[in-house]
Design an enzyme around this catalytic site. Structure first.
Site, PDB file in Angstrom:
ATOM      1  N   HIS A  75       0.776  -1.247   0.000  1.00  0.00           N
ATOM      2  CA  HIS A  75       0.000   0.000   0.000  1.00  0.00           C
ATOM      3  C   HIS A  75       0.805   1.294   0.000  1.00  0.00           C
ATOM      4  O   HIS A  75       0.206   2.372   0.008  1.00  0.00           O
ATOM      5  CB  HIS A  75      -0.946   0.020   1.201  1.00  0.00           C
ATOM      6  CG  HIS A  75      -1.885  -1.125   1.230  1.00  0.00           C
ATOM      7  ND1 HIS A  75      -2.859  -1.313   0.278  1.00  0.00           N
ATOM      8  CD2 HIS A  75      -1.985  -2.176   2.082  1.00  0.00           C
ATOM      9  CE1 HIS A  75      -3.539  -2.420   0.554  1.00  0.00           C
ATOM     10  NE2 HIS A  75      -3.017  -2.967   1.637  1.00  0.00           N
TER      11      HIS A  75
ATOM     12  N   LYS B 290      -5.062  -9.506  -8.028  1.00  0.00           N
ATOM     13  CA  LYS B 290      -5.776  -8.934  -6.882  1.00  0.00           C
ATOM     14  C   LYS B 290      -6.871  -8.013  -7.422  1.00  0.00           C
ATOM     15  O   LYS B 290      -6.628  -7.216  -8.329  1.00  0.00           O
ATOM     16  CB  LYS B 290      -4.786  -8.161  -6.005  1.00  0.00           C
ATOM     17  CG  LYS B 290      -5.356  -7.759  -4.678  1.00  0.00           C
ATOM     18  CD  LYS B 290      -4.287  -7.199  -3.753  1.00  0.00           C
ATOM     19  CE  LYS B 290      -4.934  -6.779  -2.443  1.00  0.00           C
ATOM     20  NZ  LYS B 290      -4.021  -6.099  -1.569  1.00  0.00           N
TER      21      LYS B 290
ATOM     22  N   HIS C  57      -2.461  -2.754   8.305  1.00  0.00           N
ATOM     23  CA  HIS C  57      -3.594  -3.103   7.446  1.00  0.00           C
ATOM     24  C   HIS C  57      -4.268  -1.817   6.980  1.00  0.00           C
ATOM     25  O   HIS C  57      -4.462  -0.890   7.759  1.00  0.00           O
ATOM     26  CB  HIS C  57      -4.597  -3.960   8.223  1.00  0.00           C
ATOM     27  CG  HIS C  57      -5.869  -4.211   7.480  1.00  0.00           C
ATOM     28  ND1 HIS C  57      -5.953  -5.070   6.407  1.00  0.00           N
ATOM     29  CD2 HIS C  57      -7.113  -3.680   7.638  1.00  0.00           C
ATOM     30  CE1 HIS C  57      -7.199  -5.075   5.948  1.00  0.00           C
ATOM     31  NE2 HIS C  57      -7.916  -4.238   6.668  1.00  0.00           N
TER      32      HIS C  57
END
Length: 171
Positions: A63, A90, A163
């Site tokens: 990310h 993905k 996350h």
């Protein structure tokens, strides 16, 4: 002549307590610098070890992109492949463009509690969302890019982001 039995022997022969105390004092003096280095190590090493946390490293790989080039479909196709996020393809992946320190700060003062132990950034970040165009889930994967500025929602562990809640972007 002095009586041997009346003599104060503590002045002649040092007491065992004096010898032990002197030995401890000498050991403390010689161990002082070593103890200081050890104590500094306890303070400085944990943040360094935290930087090597596998979940944080995975978060950065999936990310984080400080200086994106283009932020178009080619950017998405390239970065998704280079970051090994295409086996299988993905469906959706978001890249946050900013500094690591600014992203980490969301785990502290630059973030507010959000639902389910998550934190939301107090300021917006530049982001690029790469969405799979469909078709086969096997490479070569093709992505559509969308870009913007948004607040981001993350989960933190030991003061580090681990996350990114991408469902936040679709709401």
């Amino acid at each position: 002549m002095e009586d041997v039995f009346q003599r104060d022997w503590t002045k002649v022969v040092p007491s065992p307590f004096f010898q032990v105390e002197s030995l401890l004092e000498e050991m403390t003096m010689s161990l002082g610098p070593l103890l200081l280095v050890f104590m500094l190590g306890l303070v400085l090493i944990p943040p360094t070890l935290a930087q090597n946390d596998p979940r944080y490293i995975k978060f950065l790989n999936q990310h984080y992109d400080a200086n994106p080039k283009g932020r178009d479909d080619r950017y998405c196709n390239s970065i998704m492949s280079n970051r090994k996020l295409t086996s299988p393809c993905k469906e959706l992946n978001t890249f946050v463009h900013g500094t690591k320190d600014n992203i980490k700060a969301i785990c502290g003062a630059k973030g507010n509690p959000y639902r389910d132990n998550l934190r939301i950034s107090t300021s917006q970040f530049q982001i690029t969302i790469c969405k799979h165009r469909g078709g086969s889930p096997r490479p070569p994967c093709r992505y559509r890019a969308s870009k913007g500025f948004r607040h981001i929602v993350i989960a933190c562990q030991n003061g580090l982001p681990v996350h990114l809640d991408e469902s936040f972007f679709s709401s």
